[in-house]
Write an enzyme that holds these catalytic residues in place. Structure first.
Site, PDB file in Angstrom:
ATOM      1  N   LYS A 284       0.867  -1.188   0.000  1.00 49.36           N
ATOM      2  CA  LYS A 284       0.000   0.000   0.000  1.00 49.36           C
ATOM      3  C   LYS A 284       0.906   1.242   0.000  1.00 49.36           C
ATOM      4  O   LYS A 284       1.861   1.303   0.765  1.00 49.36           O
ATOM      5  CB  LYS A 284      -0.891  -0.017   1.238  1.00 49.36           C
ATOM      6  CG  LYS A 284      -2.197   0.714   1.101  1.00 49.36           C
ATOM      7  CD  LYS A 284      -3.181   0.252   2.197  1.00 49.36           C
ATOM      8  CE  LYS A 284      -4.581   0.759   1.939  1.00 49.36           C
ATOM      9  NZ  LYS A 284      -5.563   0.183   2.873  1.00 49.36           N
ATOM     10  N   GLU A 368     -19.284  -6.444   9.559  1.00 55.98           N
ATOM     11  CA  GLU A 368     -20.259  -5.762  10.422  1.00 55.98           C
ATOM     12  C   GLU A 368     -21.311  -6.726  10.966  1.00 55.98           C
ATOM     13  O   GLU A 368     -21.764  -6.582  12.109  1.00 55.98           O
ATOM     14  CB  GLU A 368     -20.947  -4.635   9.649  1.00 55.98           C
ATOM     15  CG  GLU A 368     -20.073  -3.402   9.417  1.00 55.98           C
ATOM     16  CD  GLU A 368     -19.114  -3.567   8.248  1.00 55.98           C
ATOM     17  OE1 GLU A 368     -19.142  -4.614   7.588  1.00 55.98           O
ATOM     18  OE2 GLU A 368     -18.312  -2.634   8.012  1.00 55.98           O
ATOM     19  N   ARG A 396     -25.976  -3.644   6.372  1.00 57.21           N
ATOM     20  CA  ARG A 396     -25.800  -5.081   6.134  1.00 57.21           C
ATOM     21  C   ARG A 396     -25.878  -5.905   7.413  1.00 57.21           C
ATOM     22  O   ARG A 396     -25.846  -7.117   7.379  1.00 57.21           O
ATOM     23  CB  ARG A 396     -24.496  -5.364   5.408  1.00 57.21           C
ATOM     24  CG  ARG A 396     -23.245  -4.912   6.070  1.00 57.21           C
ATOM     25  CD  ARG A 396     -22.029  -5.418   5.308  1.00 57.21           C
ATOM     26  NE  ARG A 396     -22.119  -5.177   3.875  1.00 57.21           N
ATOM     27  CZ  ARG A 396     -21.142  -5.502   3.012  1.00 57.21           C
ATOM     28  NH1 ARG A 396     -20.052  -6.055   3.447  1.00 57.21           N
ATOM     29  NH2 ARG A 396     -21.260  -5.255   1.728  1.00 57.21           N
TER      30      ARG A 396
END
Ligand code: TPP
Ligand code: DXP
Ligand code: MG
Length: 643
Positions: A284, A368, A396
């Site tokens: 990254k 989640e 969700r």
């Protein structure tokens, strides 16, 4: 940018030499640093996928082959090489390029939803559709990060993809940089790390293959024997059993910054014809030292820098930081309080709590649903969990809130950050759904703080609830300093009454951060002789009963909320007034129920008619006739979303 300017689409890349591609990659990195530091955006993730994206577009034939980016925040390079590099000066700004794929921008873009862990399901569906259509094979390619791979939908999809591993050309590119924001957690992350440790595996095999193939007579039989033993070698060198046990062919780990190695792997994947995983190891922020060395999140998401100072703007306290600081204090008072994040520890304000109480916080990955149900388990174990998520990502986990937490009346507190219009991240990031969803949950109590003080107060009130779920919802960005109350009636704060002896014409019920905006609107209305009482319910669901009596003292009730209009607070208050047979007319101002394009939070709120001026104008319009006030000029319609 000489080379980059010659790239108008993937076909231009296919004609280039490796040397030219290396030059293009270097120019793209310079371009990204220049443009994204100015505009703000996902600099680290995109610097990590430069070579990966170039190789993908050289080997596969987008848009005939479908390329789906999971989350999509790392699709800037894809946009650059599909003819959009001139649009980056307005990246993530109103009217400019979105920060995610956008179907209206390009035929190469398929998925706009920026909620993680969906790409594998899309490519499973696409592969089925391509198979049914027949004809020349089309590849369905997903680029999924190691973080997104911690989301449950990925494993649901893998299970289905593996069911047709031999006859559907699905290519799963795992972009493994070891991080979500912070280092990716969990057994899967550890597994990928163990694979990453064997980067020489492919080179080891390739080297052996070339030598044996060139060895006369005995070479080929030995190679054939070794090839048969390859699985054993591979497991020994690179335990990718998790994937091959699913029946999925695994290629890798591949150096994600080596264009030749990437193309070789992608060609193998393309010619394989079935489902194949290409495990690509990237860094990254690659190529930009400030990003690589950013320990917190390798510049996952950067704010626009000040061109003068070269630094991001100095920010004051945010809703998030007020929550984080207060939770640390609560943690000292209540040893049963624990915290959960779904791979967003810093963004959701849990960094200080995690440092203060290292054994009382959990990062569950981008999961989640698991966060909420594991919280129900923690509560059943005698603790009081605080789950911090962005409001839009709670969508969700709705069934988990409903049937795992609320059905069992478990004391879980949800901290819904980025509630309401967020802005630059566009339609799938606006937190405009939570009040509509949570209003359906029996026993759910939701507070909407209007400033720093009420956030601290309502957080403590929530933690004190032991017989059911609670939630607080608050906006993105700087916290509103202080909006004092003149009186408290039950749970309702009165923020402003009409001037002494003035008419109580309108009851303006402001939800959360809209208190300040509502007071400004009330001042405008007072100038027109309209007497307005402004109240903040504080706990918005269930709707406080005190509002019935307050409504009965006025000629018109208007609600203002930063939630979608359908099933929002206004709807809930209207239902309460109906049940109480209180027939004072009610009008509700909310976010129009639609998908709203990106822009700054202020721009989007103005676009949908939620400024102080809009509120004043609409109230005047509704008041005219009822209160004998003059009708206003034709009001600006509340803009619907883009569809
Ligand atoms: C459902 C959901 N939860 C949280 C997020 C916030 N989010 C955006 S990108 C990201 C990290 C993604 O990590 P990874 O997939 O490894 O991609 P990378 O940034 O490392 O390239 C997170 C948590 C989201 N977009 N969707
Ligand atoms: C891609 C994603 O979901 C996040 O990285 C998001 O862009 C962060 O938004 P904030 O800037 O509101 O933290
Ligand atoms: Mg990652």
């Amino acid at each position: 940018m000489r080379m980059l300017e010659s790239v108008h689409g993937p076909a231009d890349l296919k004609r280039m030499s490796v040397e030219d591609l290396e030059e293009v990659a270097a120019e793209i990195r310079d371009f990204l640093v220049d443009k994204v530091r100015r505009a703000g955006g996902h600099l680290g993730p995109n610097l990590g996928v430069v070579e990966l994206t170039l190789a993908l577009h050289r080997v596969f034939d987008s848009p005939r082959d479908a390329i789906v980016w999971d989350v999509g925040h790392q699709s800037y390079v894809h946009k650059i090489v599909t003819g959009r590099h001139e649009g980056f000066d307005l990246l993530r700004q109103q009217g400019g390029l979105t920060g995610y794929p956008a179907r209206a921008e390009s035929e190469h873009d398929l998925v706009e939803n920026s909620h993680a862990s969906t790409a594998l399901s899309y490519v499973d569906g696409l592969a089925k559709a391509f198979a049914l259509a027949g004809g020349e094979p089309r590849h369905a390619v997903a680029v999924v990060g190691d973080g997104a791979l911690t989301g449950g939908m990925c494993w649901e999809a893998l299970n289905n993809i593996a069911a047709h591993k031999d006859d559907r050309p699905v290519v799963i590119v795992i972009n493994d940089n070891g991080r979500s924001y912070s280092p990716t957690i969990g057994g899967l992350a550890d597994h990928l790390a163990s694979l990453r440790l064997q980067p020489g595996y492919e080179r080891f095999l390739d080297g052996g293959k070339e030598i044996l193939k060139s060895t006369p007579v005995v070479g080929k039989p030995i190679y054939a024997a070794l090839h048969a033993a390859k699985a054993g070698i591979k497991d020994a060198l690179s335990p990718q059993a998790m994937f091959s046990d699913l029946g999925l062919k695994y290629l890798g780990p591949v150096d994600g910054h080596d264009l030749v190695a990437l193309e070789k792997a992608f060609h193998s994947a393309r010619s394989f014809g079935g489902a194949v995983i290409v495990h690509v190891v990237t860094e990254k922020g690659h190529g930009y030292a400030p990003a690589v060395s950013d320990q917190a999140d390798q510049m996952h998401q950067t704010d626009p820098i000040d061109p003068e100072t070269g630094l991001p703007p100095v920010k004051g306290p945010s809703w998030t930081s007020v929550f984080g600081d207060e939770l640390v204090k609560i943690g000292a008072e209540r040893s049963d309080v624990v915290a959960i994040t779904a791979a967003m520890q810093r963004s959701c304000g849990l960094e200080k709590f995690a440092k203060a109480y290292p054994d009382r916080w959990y990062d569950v990955g981008i999961a989640e649903q698991h966060a909420v149900t594991s919280a129900a388990g923690l509560a059943m174990g005698g603790l009081h969990p605080v789950v911090a998520v962005y409001a839009t990502f709670l969508n969700r986990a709705f069934d988990q809130v409903l049937m795992d937490v609320a059905l069992h009346r478990q004391p879980v507190t949800l901290m819904l950050d980025r509630a309401g219009i967020t802005g630059p991240d566009g339609p799938s990031h606006h937190g405009m759904w939570d009040l509509s969803l949570l209003g359906m949950v029996p026993g759910m109590r939701v507070a909407a703080p209007r400033d720093a003080g009420t956030l601290r107060e309502e957080l403590r009130e929530a933690i004190a609830v032991g017989d059911g779920p609670t939630a607080l919802r608050y906006s993105k960005g700087g916290v509103v300093d202080s909006v004092p109350a003149v009186e408290r009636i039950g749970t309702v704060d009165v923020l402003r009454r009409p001037a002494e002896g003035g008419d109580t014409d309108v009851l303006l019920v402001a939800v959360g951060a809209f208190a300040k905006l509502s007071l400004a609107a009330a001042d405008r209305l007072a100038d027109q002789g309209i007497g307005v009482t402004v109240v903040d319910p504080r706990w918005v669901l269930p709707v406080p009963a005190e509002l019935v009596a307050l409504a009965g003292q006025h000629k018109l009730v208007v609600t203002v909320e930063d939630n979608g209009r359908h099933g929002g607070f206004g709807s809930a208050l209207a239902a309460l007034l109906r049940d109480a047979e209180c027939d004072v007319p009610l009008r509700d101002l909310a976010v129009p129920q639609d998908f709203h394009e990106h822009g700054s939070r202020e721009q989007v709120l103005a676009r949908v008619g939620l400024t102080a001026q809009d509120v004043a104008r609409r109230v005047t319009e509704w008041a005219s006739g009822r209160l004998g006030t003059a009708a206003p000029a034709e009001p600006a319609p509340q803009e619907e979303g883009r569809r």
